[in-house]
Scaffold this motif. Structure first.
Motif, PDB file in Angstrom:
ATOM      1  N   ARG A  23     -46.725 -89.000   2.774  1.00 25.74           N
ATOM      2  CA  ARG A  23     -45.931 -89.439   1.590  1.00 25.74           C
ATOM      3  C   ARG A  23     -46.163 -88.502   0.544  1.00 25.74           C
ATOM      4  O   ARG A  23     -45.235 -88.223  -0.343  1.00 25.74           O
ATOM      5  CB  ARG A  23     -46.294 -90.881   1.258  1.00 25.74           C
ATOM      6  N   SER A  26     -43.998 -85.272   1.048  1.00 21.16           N
ATOM      7  CA  SER A  26     -42.638 -85.481   1.205  1.00 21.16           C
ATOM      8  C   SER A  26     -42.279 -85.796  -0.312  1.00 21.16           C
ATOM      9  O   SER A  26     -41.268 -85.498  -0.990  1.00 21.16           O
ATOM     10  CB  SER A  26     -42.272 -86.536   1.954  1.00 21.16           C
ATOM     11  N   GLU A 262     -46.058 -77.531   4.317  1.00 20.14           N
ATOM     12  CA  GLU A 262     -44.998 -77.964   3.741  1.00 20.14           C
ATOM     13  C   GLU A 262     -44.963 -77.734   2.336  1.00 20.14           C
ATOM     14  O   GLU A 262     -43.742 -77.496   1.496  1.00 20.14           O
ATOM     15  CB  GLU A 262     -44.631 -79.633   4.138  1.00 20.14           C
TER      16      GLU A 262
END
Length: 322
Positions: A23, A26, A262
Motif C-alpha cells: 500500500r 502504491s 516501483e
C-alpha cells in the motif's frame, strides 16, 4: 497442515507487513519528498530546486531541497546511506560523493555502489579555467607561460573534488606549479577569487558566469572536448595545446540502498519528464550544464565507470587519501 498459534501469528504479521508495504508503494508519494544537496547553497542545490518544482506538480507532493555541506559531500552521503529506503529522503549525488571521494578519504563511511539506489543522472558539467581580469594573459598559452615564470607564486581555489582534480590535471599536463586553497564550496572560493585573494580557478561555469560577463574574470578554456552552446567563444583546452585534457563533472539522484523498484521507477519518470522540459534544458544550458538523463540501469553502469575513471585521474594527479 495445521498451524499452531505462534506460527499463525507470525504468518499473519508477515502478511500484514507485506500488505502495508504494497500500500505504501502504491500510495507513493503521500507526503513531501526531501532531497539533500551535499554542498553549500548556490551550487548543485539550484538544479534540485528547479527540477523539484516540476516534479512536485507531477507527483502531487512538494519536493523540499535541503543543503547539508561538509567533507566534500560525504557528510550528507553518509547520512542518506543510513536512511529508510522509502523514497522520501533522497541524495543529490555528484562525482565528488560517488566516485572521487573513494580516492580522497581513507574512511569514507559508506559504499557508493552498495549503499545507494541510482535513480538517474541529470547533467554532465564541463568546468572552465578562469583568471582574474587584471592578470596580463589572454590565452591558455599566455597563462601557462605566465605561471611557469612564477613557480609556486600563483594560488587557486577548489570548492569540490571536480575543481580539485581538474586543477591538478592542469598543473600536471601544463607543467606548472601553483598553490591550492581548499574551500567548503565553490561559491566561497569564488568570493575570495573575485576579491583578488586567488589568481585562477577551474570551476563550474554557472558560478563565474556573471563575473565573466561583467569583465571581472577572464575565461581561458573548457575542460571538455566540446564547446558549450552558452559559452561558444570559450575554446576547449584540448584544442589549445593540451590534447589529452578532458574532464566533466556530473550530478544525479540517489536513494538509499533497497529502495523499491516501483518507487524508483516513479521517481525516474517524474524527474525525466522535468529534465526534458525545454525550459529546463535552456535553464541548465544557461548555467553551462548539459541535460543528460539516463535510465536507472544506465546510471548504475555509468557510476561504476566513473569510479574506475576517478581511480586513474586521482593517481595521475598525484592525489592521496587523507
Amino acid at each position: 497442515m495445521t498451524l499452531n498459534r505462534r506460527e499463525f501469528l507470525l504468518a499473519t504479521s508477515a502478511a500484514l507487513a507485506l500488505g502495508s508495504t504494497a500500500r505504501a508503494q502504491s500510495d507513493y508519494p503521500n507526503k513531501p519528498i526531501r532531497i539533500i544537496a551535499p554542498f553549500a547553497p548556490g551550487s548543485s542545490d539550484v538544479i534540485a530546486r528547479r527540477l523539484g518544482e516540476h516534479v512536485g506538480k507531477s507527483l502531487g507532493q512538494p519536493v523540499i531541497v535541503e543543503t547539508r555541506p561538509g567533507g566534500q559531500g560525504t557528510v550528507a552521503s553518509r547520512a542518506i546511506a543510513k536512511t529508510k529506503p522509502d523514497g522520501y529522503t533522497l541524495l543529490l549525488g555528484t562525482n565528488s560523493t560517488h566516485a572521487a571521494s573513494l580516492y580522497l578519504f581513507k574512511e569514507l563511511g559508506y559504499d557508493p555502489v552498495k549503499d545507494f539506489t541510482p535513480v538517474m543522472r541529470f547533467t554532465v558539467n564541463p568546468l572552465v579555467l578562469v583568471v582574474n581580469a587584471e592578470m596580463p594573459v589572454r590565452t591558455l598559452d599566455d597563462f601557462i607561460q605566465y605561471a611557469k615564470a612564477r613557480p609556486g607564486k600563483l594560488s587557486y581555489g577548489t570548492g569540490n573534488t571536480g575543481s580539485l582534480v581538474a586543477a591538478q590535471m592542469l598543473k600536471t599536463q601544463a607543467g606548472i606549479d601553483a598553490v591550492g586553497v581548499n574551500y567548503p564550496g565553490s561559491a566561497q572560493a569564488v568570493n575570495d577569487f573575485v576579491a583578488g585573494r586567488l589568481d585562477f580557478m577551474v570551476t563550474d561555469p554557472m558560478i563565474v558566469k556573471s563575473f565573466i560577463q561583467a569583465g571581472k574574470l577572464r575565461a581561458l578554456g573548457l575542460t571538455s572536448k566540446q564547446r558549450l552552446s552558452t559559452f561558444p567563444a570559450i575554446v576547449p583546452m584540448a584544442q589549445q595545446g593540451l590534447p589529452n585534457f578532458e574532464y566533466e563533472s556530473w550530478i544525479g539522484l540517489f536513494g538509499p540502498a533497497g529502495m523499491p523498484p516501483e518507487i524508483t521507477a516513479r521517481l525516474h519518470a517524474a524527474f525525466a519528464k522535468a529534465l526534458a522540459e525545454p525550459t529546463t534544458v535552456k535553464f541548465l544550458a544557461d548555467m553551462g550544464m548539459v541535460a543528460s538523463g539516463t535510465s536507472s540501469t544506465e546510471f548504475a553502469a555509468y557510476l561504476k565507470d566513473q569510479i574506475r575513471f576517478w581511480g586513474r585521474v586521482s593517481k595521475d594527479a598525484g592525489l592521496t587519501p587523507s
